[in-house]
Write an enzyme that holds these catalytic residues in place. Structure first.
Site, mmCIF file in Angstrom:
data_model
loop_
_atom_site.group_PDB
_atom_site.id
_atom_site.type_symbol
_atom_site.label_atom_id
_atom_site.label_comp_id
_atom_site.label_asym_id
_atom_site.label_seq_id
_atom_site.Cartn_x
_atom_site.Cartn_y
_atom_site.Cartn_z
ATOM 1 N NE ARG A 50 30.764 39.829 38.155
ATOM 2 C CZ ARG A 50 31.420 40.575 39.239
ATOM 3 N NH1 ARG A 50 31.221 41.440 39.869
ATOM 4 N NH2 ARG A 50 32.904 40.287 38.720
ATOM 5 N N GLY A 51 31.556 36.902 40.621
ATOM 6 C CA GLY A 51 32.869 37.165 41.269
ATOM 7 C C GLY A 51 33.273 36.254 42.260
ATOM 8 C CB ALA A 52 36.114 33.907 42.763
ATOM 9 N NE ARG A 93 29.644 31.938 36.503
ATOM 10 C CZ ARG A 93 30.545 33.134 36.363
ATOM 11 N NH1 ARG A 93 30.065 33.992 37.353
ATOM 12 N NH2 ARG A 93 31.276 33.385 35.225
ATOM 13 C CD GLN A 200 31.645 40.474 33.379
ATOM 14 O OE1 GLN A 200 32.082 40.741 32.381
ATOM 15 N NE2 GLN A 200 31.574 39.094 33.764
ATOM 16 C CG ASP A 241 37.244 33.940 38.769
ATOM 17 O OD1 ASP A 241 37.590 34.673 38.088
ATOM 18 O OD2 ASP A 241 36.075 33.640 39.102
ATOM 19 C CG ASN A 251 40.739 37.203 36.507
ATOM 20 O OD1 ASN A 251 39.554 37.204 37.479
ATOM 21 N ND2 ASN A 251 40.999 38.445 36.192
ATOM 22 C CE LYS A 252 34.642 37.084 33.231
ATOM 23 N NZ LYS A 252 33.986 35.729 32.970
HETATM 24 O O1 MRU Z 1 32.205 35.986 35.360
HETATM 25 P P1 MRU Z 1 32.641 36.726 36.497
HETATM 26 O O2 MRU Z 1 32.003 38.185 36.394
HETATM 27 O O3 MRU Z 1 32.106 35.936 37.763
HETATM 28 O O4 MRU Z 1 34.153 36.797 36.574
HETATM 29 C C1 MRU Z 1 34.789 37.676 37.622
HETATM 30 C C2 MRU Z 1 36.395 37.515 37.688
HETATM 31 O O5 MRU Z 1 36.738 37.141 36.672
HETATM 32 C C3 MRU Z 1 36.947 38.340 38.638
HETATM 33 O O6 MRU Z 1 38.092 38.738 38.289
HETATM 34 C C4 MRU Z 1 37.304 37.172 39.820
HETATM 35 O O7 MRU Z 1 36.144 36.510 40.111
HETATM 36 C C5 MRU Z 1 37.869 37.885 41.121
HETATM 37 S S1 MRU Z 1 36.661 38.631 42.020
HETATM 38 C C6 MRU Z 1 37.338 39.351 43.257
#
Ligand code: MRU
Length: 343
Positions: A50-52, A93, A200, A241, A251-252
């Protein structure tokens, strides 16, 4: 230096994608292997990876796994399968644009080499996925270098979710800024929002910081206002994201609230992201698709029932921070105000 790698490819184009299963951290460190495109899709969907930026890299390798069954087939069968696999991975996603950016790059590479035999095209697609992987590592380092100039010795930095090495192929975005500042000799203290519902921040950001011996204090999301009021936070640094053309950044979930709090307390609010996170086709953040996730993440997180079955739950995984609340965006090309995104 990090002594963990989020994901990596094993073998030639007939090989497989390996990754850390992030759903198990910090209790258990387990490496898993995805031997087919369905396993890659499931890993993205269930947040094993996970993470963009990491999602983008995983999807690129996912295309390679999905084409293994047609690598010796005629061009038309290869083309059909390529469309099928990229369309399928695109459903994993919706919010992180890096996923679609990486799939587009893979499709472009395939069409550039359309005249070659399928086997060769497949090999070239693995090379392209590895290039996306490598570029991501380099961008992380550059983001870290640029962003570290914004942090001074003795600062306390608040971050949300996980925008570290686990969220990218390299050292992360928001956390790369912190790692780079610490490597240059600055002493920092990090506050990590727990980041409900999937934690996270508590599970992954704190894990990464502890492994690097960087002092970290985990707080529940609803404590950020109080911690800011107490004067404990000098800056907020988060990842993104998807960033729209006007600088609005998804973002999250919870990031928007933090930005409002930071503005009220006059604390700089920075967003760190590589160019693969920018979506200039969207004029503003209101057009960014927000992923809605399952009720169970709120109602029964980590196996514990925390609300009555009769109650409804609402679970948007992301929110959008308006550009006006963002002090600056940290990219691999430098630090600039959100108003300069189109340039
Ligand atoms: O749902 P996730 O864990 O994929 O969400 C991740 C985030 O919101 C991160 O902050 C974002 O992807 C940036 S990662 C460098």
């Amino acid at each position: 230096m990090a002594n963990y790698q989020t994901l990596w490819w094993i073998g030639d184009a007939t090989g497989q994608l390996a990754m850390i299963d992030q759903t198990l951290l910090p209790g258990e460190y387990r490496e898993i292997r995805c031997q087919n495109v369905e396993a890659v899709w499931e890993s993205i969907r269930s947040l094993r990876v996970r993470g963009a930026p990491a999602i983008g890299v995983a999807a690129a390798y996912g295309v390679v796994t999905g084409l293994q069954s047609v690598r010796n087939d005629a061009q038309s069968s290869f083309e059909n399968r390529l469309a099928e696999v990229t369309n399928y991975l695109a459903t994993s996603r919706p919010t992180a644009v890096n996923l679609f950016w990486a799939l587009d790059r893979m499709k472009q590479n395939a069409s550039l080499n359309a005249a070659r035999p399928s086997t060769e095209r497949h090999d070239l697609l693995l090379r392209e996925a590895k290039r996306i992987d490598l570029e991501d590592r380099e961008m992380c380092d550059q983001i870290g270098r640029h962003g570290s100039t914004l942090l001074n010795d003795g600062m306390s930095v608040l971050t949300h979710c996980n925008a570290g090495g686990l969220a990218t192929a390299g050292n992360g975005t928001a956390l790369s800024v912190i790692f780079s500042a610490v490597e240059s000799g600055k002493k920092l203290h990090v506050f990590a929002d727990e980041t409900r519902p999937l934690l996270q921040g508590a599970r992954l950001t704190a894990w990464e910081l502890c492994r690097r011996s960087i002092p970290v204090t985990v707080i529940c999301d609803n404590m950020a206002a109080q911690v800011m009021k107490e004067g404990r936070i000098s800056a907020v640094v988060v990842g993104a994201d998807r960033i729209a053309a006007n600088g609005d950044a998804a973002n999250k979930i919870g990031t928007y609230g933090l930005a409002i709090l930071a503005g009220y307390h006059r604390i700089p609010f920075y967003v760190a992201a590589p160019y693969s996170t920018f979506d200039l086709s969207l004029p503003h953040g209101g057009l960014i698709p927000i992923e809605q996730r399952d009720r169970s993440e709120i109602a029964c997180g980590f196996g514990k029932t925390t609300m009555p079955d009769e109650a409804l739950a609402y679970n948007p995984a992301f929110d959008v921070t308006p550009a006006e609340l963002i002090t600056a965006i940290i990219t691999e090309r430098g630090v600039f105000p959100p108003s300069q995104v189109p340039r």
